[in-house]
Motif scaffolding. Structure first.
Motif, PDB file in Angstrom:
ATOM      1  N   TYR A 159       0.827  -1.200   0.000  1.00  0.00           N
ATOM      2  CA  TYR A 159       0.000   0.000   0.000  1.00  0.00           C
ATOM      3  C   TYR A 159       0.866   1.257   0.000  1.00  0.00           C
ATOM      4  CZ  TYR A 159       1.202   0.328   4.958  1.00  0.00           C
ATOM      5  OH  TYR A 159       1.896   0.433   6.145  1.00  0.00           O
ATOM      6  N   LEU A 160       0.214   2.381  -0.325  1.00  0.00           N
ATOM      7  CA  LEU A 160       0.764   3.729  -0.192  1.00  0.00           C
ATOM      8  C   LEU A 160      -0.311   4.579   0.472  1.00  0.00           C
ATOM      9  CD1 LEU A 160       2.828   6.043  -0.833  1.00  0.00           C
ATOM     10  CD2 LEU A 160       1.594   6.372  -2.980  1.00  0.00           C
ATOM     11  N   CYS A 161       0.054   5.260   1.574  1.00  0.00           N
ATOM     12  CA  CYS A 161      -0.902   6.103   2.277  1.00  0.00           C
ATOM     13  C   CYS A 161      -0.230   7.404   2.681  1.00  0.00           C
ATOM     14  CB  CYS A 161      -1.480   5.381   3.504  1.00  0.00           C
ATOM     15  SG  CYS A 161      -0.223   4.949   4.738  1.00  0.00           S
ATOM     16  N   LYS A 162      -1.042   8.362   3.184  1.00  0.00           N
ATOM     17  CA  LYS A 162      -0.534   9.690   3.546  1.00  0.00           C
ATOM     18  C   LYS A 162      -0.903  10.025   4.984  1.00  0.00           C
ATOM     19  CE  LYS A 162      -0.499  14.522   1.992  1.00  0.00           C
ATOM     20  NZ  LYS A 162      -1.066  15.530   1.048  1.00  0.00           N
ATOM     21  N   GLU A 163       0.019  10.746   5.656  1.00  0.00           N
ATOM     22  CA  GLU A 163      -0.162  11.259   7.009  1.00  0.00           C
ATOM     23  C   GLU A 163      -0.444  10.140   8.009  1.00  0.00           C
ATOM     24  OE1 GLU A 163       0.873  14.071   7.518  1.00  0.00           O
ATOM     25  OE2 GLU A 163       0.699  15.120   5.601  1.00  0.00           O
ATOM     26  N   GLU A 164      -1.612  10.126   8.665  1.00  0.00           N
ATOM     27  CA  GLU A 164      -1.866   9.193   9.763  1.00  0.00           C
ATOM     28  C   GLU A 164      -1.997   7.743   9.297  1.00  0.00           C
ATOM     29  OE1 GLU A 164      -5.202  10.511  12.012  1.00  0.00           O
ATOM     30  OE2 GLU A 164      -4.309  12.463  12.501  1.00  0.00           O
ATOM     31  N   CYS A 165      -2.398   7.549   8.062  1.00  0.00           N
ATOM     32  CA  CYS A 165      -2.481   6.195   7.479  1.00  0.00           C
ATOM     33  C   CYS A 165      -3.354   5.248   8.305  1.00  0.00           C
ATOM     34  CB  CYS A 165      -1.085   5.600   7.313  1.00  0.00           C
ATOM     35  SG  CYS A 165      -0.127   6.353   5.986  1.00  0.00           S
ATOM     36  N   LYS A 166      -4.569   5.662   8.553  1.00  0.00           N
ATOM     37  CA  LYS A 166      -5.509   4.773   9.224  1.00  0.00           C
ATOM     38  C   LYS A 166      -6.067   3.753   8.248  1.00  0.00           C
ATOM     39  CE  LYS A 166      -6.905   8.296  12.580  1.00  0.00           C
ATOM     40  NZ  LYS A 166      -8.046   9.078  13.145  1.00  0.00           N
ATOM     41  N   GLN A 167      -6.717   2.748   8.802  1.00  0.00           N
ATOM     42  CA  GLN A 167      -7.295   1.700   7.965  1.00  0.00           C
ATOM     43  C   GLN A 167      -8.344   2.309   7.026  1.00  0.00           C
ATOM     44  OE1 GLN A 167      -6.252  -1.409   7.926  1.00  0.00           O
ATOM     45  NE2 GLN A 167      -7.692  -2.075   6.351  1.00  0.00           N
ATOM     46  N   GLY A 168      -8.185   2.043   5.745  1.00  0.00           N
ATOM     47  CA  GLY A 168      -9.115   2.563   4.747  1.00  0.00           C
ATOM     48  C   GLY A 168      -8.668   3.874   4.136  1.00  0.00           C
ATOM     49  N   ASP A 169      -7.537   4.424   4.591  1.00  0.00           N
ATOM     50  CA  ASP A 169      -7.046   5.690   4.062  1.00  0.00           C
ATOM     51  C   ASP A 169      -5.972   5.503   2.999  1.00  0.00           C
ATOM     52  OD1 ASP A 169      -8.732   7.050   5.732  1.00  0.00           O
ATOM     53  OD2 ASP A 169      -7.209   7.424   7.279  1.00  0.00           O
ATOM     54  N   ASN A 170      -5.789   4.311   2.513  1.00  0.00           N
ATOM     55  CA  ASN A 170      -4.743   4.063   1.523  1.00  0.00           C
ATOM     56  C   ASN A 170      -5.062   4.781   0.212  1.00  0.00           C
ATOM     57  OD1 ASN A 170      -3.462   2.402   3.345  1.00  0.00           O
ATOM     58  ND2 ASN A 170      -4.301   0.503   2.490  1.00  0.00           N
ATOM     59  N   LEU A 171      -4.046   5.412  -0.349  1.00  0.00           N
ATOM     60  CA  LEU A 171      -4.207   6.072  -1.648  1.00  0.00           C
ATOM     61  C   LEU A 171      -4.266   5.050  -2.768  1.00  0.00           C
ATOM     62  CD1 LEU A 171      -1.610   8.949  -1.084  1.00  0.00           C
ATOM     63  CD2 LEU A 171      -4.096   9.095  -0.895  1.00  0.00           C
TER      64      LEU A 171
END
Length: 348
Positions: A159-171
């Motif tokens: 995955y790739l995510c931004k800032e807090e990277c909570k579950q479901g916030d993946n870009l």
């Protein structure tokens, strides 16, 4: 029996061909390089293959970047070294446009050669190790970035995510080895033997709102699974350097000073031109000097004296346009008029 072995080898070789006489690589070798740096790839061929090629797909004759029949050669940013039982190709000063598929070949020609397929991915940063190996990437609006995150373990989810990277916030995320895209975000997973696993993430068409902290990882972002972090700073494309944004007050002061200086110069130049023009205008309007004022006065006075003496017998004065003449009756003369022509220019 020998015929059977020959046929088996023939069909085996034929199955490894793609229509040409070159042997197709079973797997594409992937190499990474940071933009502005160098990358070195390895192509191993038997030493009896005297002619070596390096080309970029589709690898027609015009796509050959460098070739040689010797042990080494160099052409621009490309060089070949054939030593220690291996063939190595180096590309210096990498640019993003260098990303793509290449081919090393050895043989008498491109169509009669052994070859090996290679892929080069040019990135902005390589992250190795744990989260403490975080890096900062400077970029411009409208540009693209690519980052390689390396791991020694493997997980099903990437995955790739931004800032807090909570579950479901993946870009963007994937569970396969193929490329996965989500709008401007892309992710790709490759296995590099024997070093480990690499996760390539990229963001296209950057905007200033893309600035922030990112995480590329394996497994779940809200767990202790492996991940790595990088910070992205996106500045306006018109800015000459990211450092200039750190001191906006200084930049504004310099710009204001330059503008005020230009305004003062324009005002001073305009006043100088205005004063010069007014002086020229005054000189042009000054009345001409009466050069004949004294001459005309003397003539008039002489005529008046003569007229007083013989006012009863005088005749009117005739004035010529060229010279001033006066005709008068001579005092104490006979009855017959005797005229004298007085040339005022001669008398003068």
């Amino acid at each position: 029996m020998e015929v059977s072995h020959t046929l088996i080898c023939f069909f085996l070789l034929f199955s490894l061909q793609d229509g040409s006489t070159g042997l197709v690589s079973a797997q594409v070798s992937v190499y990474s390089g940071i933009e502005g740096e160098d990358v070195r790839v390895e192509c191993s061929f038997p030493s009896y293959r005297t002619r070596k090629f390096f080309c970029k797909e589709p690898c027609d004759n015009e796509d050959v970047l460098i070739e040689t029949t010797g042990a080494s050669a160099q052409s621009g940013r490309y060089s070949i070294d054939d030593k220690d039982g291996g063939l190595f190709v180096t590309i210096t000063q990498l640019t993003k446009s260098d990303s793509g598929r290449y081919r090393c070949a050895a043989g008498t020609s491109l169509t009669q050669a052994l070859y090996k397929d290679i892929e080069i991915i040019v990135v902005d940063a390589m992250l190795d190790g744990g989260p403490s190996a975080e890096k900062t990437i400077d970029a411009r609006t409208g540009g693209n970035i690519a980052v390689r995150c390396s791991f020694t373990e493997n997980k099903a989810k990437k995955y790739l995510c931004k800032e807090e990277c909570k579950q479901g916030d993946n870009l963007v995320e994937t569970i396969s080895k193929s490329d996965q895209g989500n709008g401007r975000y892309r992710i790709r997973y490759t296995q590099i033997i024997p070093t480990g696993f690499s996760l390539y993430v990229s963001i296209e068409q950057l905007t200033q709102s893309d600035s922030g902290w990112y995480r590329c990882g394996l497994g779940r972002p809200d767990s202790k699974d492996l991940y790595q972090r990088f910070r992205l700073i996106v500045t306006d494309a018109l800015t000459t350097s990211p450092k200039t944004t750190e001191h906006p007050e200084t930049t504004k002061g310099v710009v204001l000073y330059v503008r005020l200086t230009l305004v003062v110069l324009v005002i001073v130049s305009s006043l100088s031109v205005l004063v010069f023009c007014r002086k020229r205008t005054c000189k042009a309007k000054k009345p001409p000097v009466e050069t004949q004022h004294d001459f005309v006065t003397e003539t008039d006075r002489e005529y008046d004296d003569i007229g007083e003496a013989g006012r009863s017998r005088s005749r009117p004065v005739e004035i010529s346009s060229v010279h001033t003449h006066a005709r008068y009756t001579r005092p104490n003369a006979d009855e017959t008029d005797d005229y004298y022509n007085i040339d005022t220019a001669s008398n003068a």
